[in-house]
Design a protein around this motif. Structure first.
Motif, PDB file in Angstrom:
ATOM      1  N   UNK A  91       3.901  -2.619  -2.655  1.00  8.89           N
ATOM      2  CA  UNK A  91       3.775  -1.206  -3.033  1.00  8.89           C
ATOM      3  C   UNK A  91       5.150  -0.569  -3.121  1.00  8.89           C
ATOM      4  N   UNK A  92       6.025  -0.877  -2.155  1.00  6.09           N
ATOM      5  CA  UNK A  92       7.373  -0.308  -2.137  1.00  6.09           C
ATOM      6  C   UNK A  92       8.171  -0.707  -3.373  1.00  6.09           C
ATOM      7  N   UNK A  93       7.836  -1.861  -3.947  1.00  7.67           N
ATOM      8  CA  UNK A  93       8.510  -2.328  -5.161  1.00  7.67           C
ATOM      9  C   UNK A  93       7.980  -1.645  -6.410  1.00  7.67           C
ATOM     10  N   UNK A  94       6.932  -0.799  -6.240  1.00  2.00           N
ATOM     11  CA  UNK A  94       6.429  -0.021  -7.368  1.00  2.00           C
ATOM     12  C   UNK A  94       5.096  -0.445  -7.932  1.00  2.00           C
ATOM     13  N   UNK A  95       4.428  -1.402  -7.295  1.00  2.00           N
ATOM     14  CA  UNK A  95       3.160  -1.885  -7.836  1.00  2.00           C
ATOM     15  C   UNK A  95       2.049  -0.849  -7.684  1.00  2.00           C
ATOM     16  N   UNK A  96       1.209  -0.761  -8.709  1.00  2.85           N
ATOM     17  CA  UNK A  96       0.017   0.082  -8.661  1.00  2.85           C
ATOM     18  C   UNK A  96      -1.255  -0.759  -8.723  1.00  2.85           C
ATOM     19  N   UNK A  97      -1.097  -2.069  -8.569  1.00  2.00           N
ATOM     20  CA  UNK A  97      -2.232  -2.978  -8.688  1.00  2.00           C
ATOM     21  C   UNK A  97      -3.020  -3.059  -7.385  1.00  2.00           C
ATOM     22  N   UNK A  98      -4.321  -3.128  -7.517  1.00  2.00           N
ATOM     23  CA  UNK A  98      -5.208  -3.302  -6.378  1.00  2.00           C
ATOM     24  C   UNK A  98      -4.887  -4.615  -5.669  1.00  2.00           C
ATOM     25  N   UNK A  99      -4.945  -4.598  -4.327  1.00  2.93           N
ATOM     26  CA  UNK A  99      -4.639  -5.807  -3.563  1.00  2.93           C
ATOM     27  C   UNK A  99      -5.751  -6.110  -2.571  1.00  2.93           C
ATOM     28  N   UNK A 129      -9.150  -4.092   1.216  1.00  3.43           N
ATOM     29  CA  UNK A 129      -8.645  -3.878  -0.135  1.00  3.43           C
ATOM     30  C   UNK A 129      -7.738  -2.655  -0.076  1.00  3.43           C
ATOM     31  N   UNK A 130      -6.559  -2.779  -0.678  1.00  6.51           N
ATOM     32  CA  UNK A 130      -5.575  -1.698  -0.671  1.00  6.51           C
ATOM     33  C   UNK A 130      -5.440  -1.120  -2.069  1.00  6.51           C
ATOM     34  N   UNK A 131      -5.563   0.208  -2.158  1.00  6.92           N
ATOM     35  CA  UNK A 131      -5.340   0.928  -3.404  1.00  6.92           C
ATOM     36  C   UNK A 131      -4.011   1.662  -3.304  1.00  6.92           C
ATOM     37  N   UNK A 132      -2.955   1.225  -4.007  1.00  7.88           N
ATOM     38  CA  UNK A 132      -1.667   1.910  -3.910  1.00  7.88           C
ATOM     39  C   UNK A 132      -1.741   3.352  -4.402  1.00  7.88           C
ATOM     40  N   UNK A 133      -0.984   4.223  -3.750  1.00  6.97           N
ATOM     41  CA  UNK A 133      -0.836   5.613  -4.178  1.00  6.97           C
ATOM     42  C   UNK A 133       0.658   5.873  -4.304  1.00  6.97           C
ATOM     43  N   UNK A 134       1.110   6.152  -5.508  1.00  6.78           N
ATOM     44  CA  UNK A 134       2.530   6.356  -5.780  1.00  6.78           C
ATOM     45  C   UNK A 134       2.757   7.738  -6.402  1.00  6.78           C
ATOM     46  N   UNK A 136       6.378  10.696  -7.124  1.00  4.58           N
ATOM     47  CA  UNK A 136       7.833  10.801  -7.102  1.00  4.58           C
ATOM     48  C   UNK A 136       8.363  10.958  -5.687  1.00  4.58           C
ATOM     49  N   UNK A 137       7.550  11.510  -4.790  1.00  6.78           N
ATOM     50  CA  UNK A 137       8.014  11.804  -3.437  1.00  6.78           C
ATOM     51  C   UNK A 137       7.370  10.963  -2.352  1.00  6.78           C
ATOM     52  N   UNK A 138       6.245  10.297  -2.647  1.00  6.07           N
ATOM     53  CA  UNK A 138       5.521   9.559  -1.625  1.00  6.07           C
ATOM     54  C   UNK A 138       5.053   8.194  -2.129  1.00  6.07           C
ATOM     55  N   UNK A 139       4.856   7.279  -1.195  1.00  4.75           N
ATOM     56  CA  UNK A 139       4.233   6.000  -1.520  1.00  4.75           C
ATOM     57  C   UNK A 139       3.347   5.592  -0.351  1.00  4.75           C
ATOM     58  N   UNK A 140       2.313   4.846  -0.653  1.00  3.09           N
ATOM     59  CA  UNK A 140       1.399   4.407   0.386  1.00  3.09           C
ATOM     60  C   UNK A 140       0.128   3.880  -0.239  1.00  3.09           C
ATOM     61  N   UNK A 141      -0.990   4.096   0.441  1.00  2.00           N
ATOM     62  CA  UNK A 141      -2.224   3.587  -0.118  1.00  2.00           C
ATOM     63  C   UNK A 141      -3.460   4.008   0.644  1.00  2.00           C
ATOM     64  N   UNK A 142      -4.585   3.805  -0.001  1.00  2.00           N
ATOM     65  CA  UNK A 142      -5.905   3.987   0.601  1.00  2.00           C
ATOM     66  C   UNK A 142      -6.494   2.596   0.797  1.00  2.00           C
ATOM     67  N   UNK A 143      -7.078   2.364   1.967  1.00  2.00           N
ATOM     68  CA  UNK A 143      -7.659   1.048   2.225  1.00  2.00           C
ATOM     69  C   UNK A 143      -9.167   1.135   2.450  1.00  2.00           C
ATOM     70  N   UNK A 144      -9.852   0.076   2.034  1.00  2.00           N
ATOM     71  CA  UNK A 144     -11.254  -0.147   2.375  1.00  2.00           C
ATOM     72  C   UNK A 144     -11.283  -1.343   3.319  1.00  2.00           C
ATOM     73  N   UNK A 145     -11.970  -1.216   4.445  1.00  2.00           N
ATOM     74  CA  UNK A 145     -11.956  -2.257   5.462  1.00  2.00           C
ATOM     75  C   UNK A 145     -13.381  -2.600   5.890  1.00  2.00           C
ATOM     76  N   UNK A 146     -13.611  -3.887   6.164  1.00  2.00           N
ATOM     77  CA  UNK A 146     -14.932  -4.301   6.649  1.00  2.00           C
ATOM     78  C   UNK A 146     -14.811  -5.576   7.482  1.00  2.00           C
ATOM     79  N   UNK A 147     -15.807  -5.792   8.331  1.00  2.00           N
ATOM     80  CA  UNK A 147     -15.869  -7.008   9.119  1.00  2.00           C
ATOM     81  C   UNK A 147     -16.832  -7.994   8.486  1.00  2.00           C
ATOM     82  N   UNK A 148     -17.335  -8.919   9.297  1.00  2.00           N
ATOM     83  CA  UNK A 148     -18.286  -9.889   8.781  1.00  2.00           C
ATOM     84  C   UNK A 148     -17.621 -11.017   8.013  1.00  2.00           C
ATOM     85  N   UNK A 149     -18.430 -11.862   7.451  1.00  2.00           N
ATOM     86  CA  UNK A 149     -17.919 -13.035   6.741  1.00  2.00           C
ATOM     87  C   UNK A 149     -17.729 -12.797   5.246  1.00  2.00           C
TER      88      UNK A 149
END
Length: 257
Positions: A91-99, A129-134, A136-149
């Motif tokens: 994300x810090x390198x500028x990616x906007x792709x879902x991970x 699953x991480x959704x990048x949020x970019x 001009x002033x901020x970077x980070x992401x929204x995550x979806x998290x789950x347990x199980x198999x």
């Protein structure tokens, strides 16, 4: 029971509407959590945004950690994410792709990190699953998290991918509108009488006031709650009525009392 794609898309549209809905005054992160929970009720989510200049973290976690030591836990999670999460440098390198976390590292390797111990293990989170949020002033992401198999399936990723575009738009709009609230008293006190005498309509006067503040057409559309095309039409009319060709010339030609 497996949801049909039509039902998934319906939930997506409902989630997007929740995220863009500002009437109740809810902050951005609250609206994001509300939308994420509606989209995947069985998952938990988080939002982390770092200021590009200061490194200051704005974070919110929609997860049910034990109340004891919660503040210290969340603070430490924010400190180790940059070091331990394999998606952060991407994300810090500028990616906007879902991970999908499982595509970045193995669970066995990730279990060796402090981030896993304090953030994932207490809730038995195994998939993310991480959704990048970019911006001009901020970077980070929204995550979806789950347990199980069961990891997030391809159809889940497609829905999240569509949703992620709206997260970025909602974040950009929120930043614009937050700055607008700071400027609103100044704009509200502006005397539109000279503009009206020059032949500008009430709406054109409002558009022109925000032009003078350096706002672009898309930002003005967000502020006034009108379409981008409507704003560009107003701008063309303003330039024509003031007898100028550019926005800069229009600002200089602003009618005086």
């Amino acid at each position: 029971m497996q949801m049909t794609m039509e039902a998934r898309l319906r939930k997506l549209l409902e989630a997007v509407e929740m995220m863009h809905q500002r009437e109740d005054g809810s902050p951005f992160q609250t609206r994001v959590f509300r939308a994420c929970q509606h989209l995947f009720p069985e998952s938990c989510s988080s939002l982390e945004l770092w200021d590009r200049q200061t490194g200051t973290l704005t974070a919110a976690y929609g997860v049910d950690y034990e109340p004891a030591g919660l503040e210290e836990r969340l603070k430490r999670i924010g400190e180790v994410v940059q070091r331990d999460h394999p998606g952060f440098p991407i994300i810090a390198a500028g990616s906007n792709e879902l991970m999908r976390l499982s595509e970045l590292t193995t669970l066995r390797e990730f279990q060796k990190t402090e981030l896993y111990d304090i953030g994932f293990k207490p809730l038995d989170i195994r998939h993310q699953v991480v959704t990048p949020v970019q911006s001009a002033t901020q970077l980070g992401g929204v995550t979806f998290n789950r347990g199980g198999s069961r990891d997030f399936a391809e159809e889940d990723l497609e829905i999240i991918r569509l949703f992620s575009r709206q997260v970025v738009i909602a974040h950009q709009n929120d930043r614009v509108l937050s700055r607008t609230l700071e400027q609103q008293p100044q704009i509200s006190s502006l005397d539109h009488t000279p503009l009206r005498r020059a032949g500008l309509t009430r709406r054109e006067s409002e558009v022109f006031a925000w032009m003078m503040e350096g706002k672009r057409d898309r930002e003005i559309a967000t502020i006034l709650g009108i379409s981008y095309r409507t704003v560009t039409n107003h701008v063309h009319a303003i330039l024509r009525k003031l007898g100028v060709e550019t926005r800069t010339a229009a600002t200089r030609a602003m009618p005086k009392d």
